[in-house]
Design an enzyme around this catalytic site. Structure first.
Site, short mmCIF file in Angstrom:
data_model
loop_
_atom_site.label_atom_id
_atom_site.label_comp_id
_atom_site.label_asym_id
_atom_site.label_seq_id
_atom_site.Cartn_x
_atom_site.Cartn_y
_atom_site.Cartn_z
N SER A 47 3.38 0.55 7.33
CA SER A 47 3.92 -0.73 7.82
C SER A 47 5.39 -0.58 8.21
CB SER A 47 3.81 -1.81 6.75
OG SER A 47 2.47 -2.03 6.39
N1 SAH Z 1 0.58 -0.28 2.48
C1 SAH Z 1 0.42 0.78 3.44
C2 SAH Z 1 0.06 0.22 4.82
C3 SAH Z 1 -1.23 0.77 5.23
S1 SAH Z 1 -2.02 0.03 6.62
C4 SAH Z 1 1.65 1.67 3.50
O1 SAH Z 1 2.65 1.34 2.89
O2 SAH Z 1 1.60 2.72 4.16
C5 SAH Z 1 -3.38 -0.78 5.84
C6 SAH Z 1 -4.30 0.08 5.01
O3 SAH Z 1 -5.35 -0.77 4.53
C7 SAH Z 1 -5.00 1.21 5.78
O4 SAH Z 1 -4.74 2.42 5.14
C8 SAH Z 1 -6.49 0.83 5.72
O5 SAH Z 1 -7.35 1.94 5.63
C9 SAH Z 1 -6.54 -0.01 4.45
N2 SAH Z 1 -7.67 -0.94 4.33
C10 SAH Z 1 -8.27 -1.69 5.31
N3 SAH Z 1 -9.28 -2.42 4.80
C11 SAH Z 1 -9.33 -2.14 3.45
C12 SAH Z 1 -10.16 -2.57 2.37
N4 SAH Z 1 -11.17 -3.44 2.54
N5 SAH Z 1 -9.92 -2.08 1.14
C13 SAH Z 1 -8.91 -1.19 0.92
N6 SAH Z 1 -8.09 -0.73 1.90
C14 SAH Z 1 -8.30 -1.19 3.16
#
Ligand code: SAH
Length: 214
Positions: A65
């Site tokens: 993010s």
């Molecule tokens: N918090 C992360 C941002 C990642 S982007 C950081 O600091 O880097 C969002 C993430 O949510 C992705 O890795 C995606 O695979 C995950 N995601 C999407 N749907 C999900 C679900 N149902 N359960 C768990 N993770 C999920």
């Protein structure tokens, strides 16, 4: 592990100044972002992008993010030392580290096996110890509930009932809601059955998808 040079520290300080100018006032949030080497979370080839206030691809079609978004969500959560926090969407692990740095006990779920495995190994090397789970964030973590705070870092079409039910009374769920553009929405649990809802502007996240893959 790459090195954290004076140059990186200087760029990080500039990034902190920038997000402060954009309205982040929580000192602990700014300190955490000032401390954590964000360039460690990107492949070495993309190091120079780490201190821009932008999201960046981390593999498996996902992104780390934007620093402002991380800071904004973390500030809204009003983290206190010892808070039990559940994160949905571990991704690179950066958001989880910001929460750990602020003294929270962090539990984080990722649905992509490859990201889960990579991040789990990397965070141990970095000496941060959130508890990471491979699973479907829509279900939360009933075994470890209730939580003081729940943060969703992917865009969800609707608010998952399981997550609402895993909040302590007085606790807050923060979730970006919507399809193409998401409205940052908070649910504060005021009693067994009641929640206060508030919105906090528009953001763009990768989608929250059901089930596990990989
Ligand atoms: N918090 C992360 C941002 C990642 S982007 C950081 O600091 O880097 C969002 C993430 O949510 C992705 O890795 C995606 O695979 C995950 N995601 C999407 N749907 C999900 C679900 N149902 N359960 C768990 N993770 C999920």
């Amino acid at each position: 592990m790459p090195s954290d040079t004076f140059k990186h520290k200087g760029l990080r300080k500039k990034l902190v100044d920038k997000i402060q100018l954009k309205g982040i006032t929580d000192k602990q949030v700014l300190e955490a972002i000032g401390k954590i080497p964000r360039h460690f979370f990107l492949d070495a080839a993309f190091e120079e992008f780490a201190y821009q206030d932008k999201p960046f691809p981390i593999g498996a079609g996902q992104t780390i993010s934007q620093p402002f978004t991380v800071a904004f969500q973390t500030q809204l959560l009003n983290i206190k030392k010892g808070d039990k926090v559940l994160e949905i969407g571990t991704g690179s692990g950066y958001q989880a580290c910001v929460l750990v740095e602020m003294g929270a006990k962090v539990f984080s779920i990722e649905r992509h096996k490859s990201l889960y495995t990579k991040t789990k190994q990397f965070l141990v090397e970095l000496n941060y110890f959130p508890r990471l789970f491979f699973g479907d964030g829509y279900k939360g973590l009933p075994t470890y509930a209730p939580f003081d705070k729940i943060i969703v870092t992917a865009g969800a079409p609707t608010v998952p009932e399981d997550l609402l039910s895993q909040l302590k009374i007085g606790g807050m769920l923060l979730i970006p809601l919507g399809e193409n553009v998401q409205t940052m929405t908070s649910y504060t649990r005021t009693s067994e059955k009641d929640y206060t809802v508030a919105t906090h502007g528009e953001f763009r996240f990768v989608p929250m998808l059901g089930d596990r893959i990989g």
